[in-house]
Design a protein around this motif. Structure first.
Motif, PDB file in Angstrom:
ATOM      1  N   LEU A 180       0.835  -1.199   0.000  1.00 47.68           N
ATOM      2  CA  LEU A 180       0.000   0.000   0.000  1.00 47.68           C
ATOM      3  C   LEU A 180       0.868   1.247   0.000  1.00 47.68           C
ATOM      4  O   LEU A 180       1.931   1.291   0.627  1.00 47.68           O
ATOM      5  CB  LEU A 180      -0.889   0.025   1.241  1.00 47.68           C
TER       6      LEU A 180
ATOM      7  N   LEU B  76      -8.319  -2.956   4.292  1.00 49.38           N
ATOM      8  CA  LEU B  76      -7.218  -2.021   4.036  1.00 49.38           C
ATOM      9  C   LEU B  76      -6.656  -1.457   5.339  1.00 49.38           C
ATOM     10  O   LEU B  76      -5.437  -1.347   5.509  1.00 49.38           O
ATOM     11  CB  LEU B  76      -7.696  -0.883   3.135  1.00 49.38           C
TER      12      LEU B  76
ATOM     13  N   ASP C  76      -3.031   4.889  -2.168  1.00 52.64           N
ATOM     14  CA  ASP C  76      -4.123   3.924  -2.043  1.00 52.64           C
ATOM     15  C   ASP C  76      -5.015   4.294  -0.856  1.00 52.64           C
ATOM     16  O   ASP C  76      -6.226   4.110  -0.891  1.00 52.64           O
ATOM     17  CB  ASP C  76      -3.571   2.512  -1.822  1.00 52.64           C
ATOM     18  N   VAL C  77      -4.372   4.777   0.209  1.00 51.48           N
ATOM     19  CA  VAL C  77      -5.080   5.178   1.426  1.00 51.48           C
ATOM     20  C   VAL C  77      -4.659   6.610   1.750  1.00 51.48           C
ATOM     21  O   VAL C  77      -3.460   6.898   1.859  1.00 51.48           O
ATOM     22  CB  VAL C  77      -4.746   4.246   2.613  1.00 51.48           C
TER      23      VAL C  77
ATOM     24  N   ARG D  49     -13.958  -4.148   2.402  1.00 50.95           N
ATOM     25  CA  ARG D  49     -12.737  -3.667   1.759  1.00 50.95           C
ATOM     26  C   ARG D  49     -12.054  -2.599   2.609  1.00 50.95           C
ATOM     27  O   ARG D  49     -10.832  -2.630   2.799  1.00 50.95           O
ATOM     28  CB  ARG D  49     -13.050  -3.097   0.373  1.00 50.95           C
TER      29      ARG D  49
END
Length: 447
Positions: free
Chosen positions: A3, A188, A85-86, A184
């Motif tokens: 990530l 994560l 991604d985050v 999801r």
């Protein structure tokens, strides 16, 4: 594939979170809209004092010799959206000017600036302390304005940092709370926090409203406990009791505990006061204001402590005006191991005495620059000894270890009068008395 993480806002919370994420092994990109902050961070310098943070930062900032290079900074929203991604939102939520309510403009602006750049699946994670109901609104905004649509999800992950322990609290948190709406999102966040979870940090999964309520509820409980013991200090002064012994006795009850039971001039800083006021304001908006009316008295007790310290100082100086009296104030920050002077009880007391004619000299180990910016008309000294020189009374208002380790006899040699008021109930009363000082502490009239 590992990530990639972004952090929006590089103040106290964001800078700490970005460095900690790099320490956990992630590639991290931090963003801020203030060029000076970004320049400083790129040099491995932190914009505030926080033990251990600069060392952690320098270990990972790209371009610094010997660093892992996992941490970079930018002002480019497009770069941020493409990289991450985050995305953690760590911007400030101050109290609105002239109101109790929370100012959401920084959070709203961050989400609005990020959304157009989310072209593929992404998770936006709010860490800022916000009024309950904000996450629902922001999730709907993201789904509507991000090109990725419903694939641009939101989660809420409140922060529980204690100033002075922020690095430790981020790398080894006592709990991780995540408000999510999908498997999801949970997956994560479990990946992000895999290391602290493996090391024993509890991982609490909940809905949006509960996640939003956790931080304000925790702060309200702590504020209640602090104001409770300060209310007991008032009763002790009226009855001749000793609040320190009272706190010790009730603290042995494990349902109550001993933490946050030290009477004094109350709490301050950028979190507790504004968070409980915003909590009250939001409860009123929801039609549930009666549930939190007790917090008005908590706030009132807390603010009253500052005035009580001013009056106690006046009493010790003979009960007259402060004109011509020299007052040494030990402490400017709202708590030790920080340079934060926001809503500092210590500076508030110093400022009140100064406005009433006292000649006030302040010393603090880390907060001098910020104190000077906020209260430029106060006097400042480079050491505790210099602050006390010629003083008619010494006020201990921030419980720095340096102050607990002072030599009362040495200070007594330079003071005009040996009178000390312990506004934090943290000094060794007997040691000061043995050195010839008249010692007073709040809630301990016999001390």
């Amino acid at each position: 594939m590992a990530l990639k993480i972004t952090v929006i806002g590089t103040g106290y919370l964001g800078a700490t979170h970005a460095a900690a994420m790099a320490e956990l092994g992630f590639e991290v990109l931090g963003l801020d809209v203030v060029p000076e902050k970004i320049d400083k961070l790129r040099r491995g310098e932190v914009p505030m004092y926080e033990p251990g943070l600069e060392e952690l930062l320098r270990r990972h900032v790209a371009g610094i010799e010997g660093s892992t290079g996992r941490l970079r900074f930018t002002m480019d929203w497009a770069e941020l959206g493409e990289f991450g991604d985050v995305h953690f939102v760590c911007v400030n939520t101050p109290q609105r000017h002239g109101e109790y309510a929370c100012d959401m403009s920084y959070v709203d602006s961050a989400i609005a600036s990020l959304a157009p750049h989310l072209k593929g699946p992404a998770l936006v994670v709010g860490k800022s302390t916000v009024p309950v109901g904000s996450a629902d609104r922001l999730a709907a905004y993201l789904a509507e304005h991000a090109p990725a649509g419903a694939d641009a999800e939101l989660a809420w992950n409140p922060e529980f940092l204690r100033e002075g322990f922020a690095v430790q609290d981020t790398l080894r948190p006592d709990r991780i709370v995540v408000g999510v709406r999908s498997e999801r999102s949970e997956k994560l966040l479990r990946e992000v926090y895999a290391t602290p979870v493996e090391e024993g940090s509890p991982f609490v999964v909940t809905d949006f409203p509960t996640a939003e309520l956790v931080k304000t509820s925790a702060n309200s409980f702590l504020a209640t406990k602090i104001s409770f013991i300060n209310a007991m200090a008032e009763l002790c002064e009226a009855t001749g009791g000793d609040v320190a012994k009272l706190a010790e006795a009730i603290g042995y009850d494990d349902r109550i505990g001993r933490k946050f039971l030290r009477a004094g001039i109350g709490f301050g800083g950028g979190c507790l006061p504004k968070d409980i006021r915003a909590f009250m304001a939001r409860a009123g908006e929801l039609g549930a204001d009666q549930a939190l009316t007790f917090l008005r008295e908590i706030d009132s007790i807390n603010m009253r402590q500052r005035g009580r310290m001013v009056e106690l100082t006046r009493q010790e100086l003979g009960g007259g005006p402060f004109l011509g009296k020299r007052v040494a104030v030990l402490g400017a920050t709202f708590k030790p191991d920080s340079d934060d002077v926001r809503d500092s009880p210590a500076l508030n007391v110093a400022g009140q005495i100064h406005l009433q004619g006292g000649q006030v000299t302040v010393y603090d180990p880390k907060g001098m620059d910020n104190a000077r910016s906020l209260f430029p008309t106060l006097g400042y000294a480079d050491s505790a000894l210099e602050a006390v020189r010629g003083a008619h009374v010494v006020l201990h208002l921030t419980e720095w270890r340096e102050f607990r380790e002072l030599d009362p006899a040495e200070l007594g040699e330079v003071a005009a009068e040996r009178v000390v008021l312990d506004g934090r109930n943290a000094l060794d009363a007997e040691a000061w008395r043995r050195a010839g000082w008249r010692f007073r502490a709040m809630g301990r009239p016999g001390a």
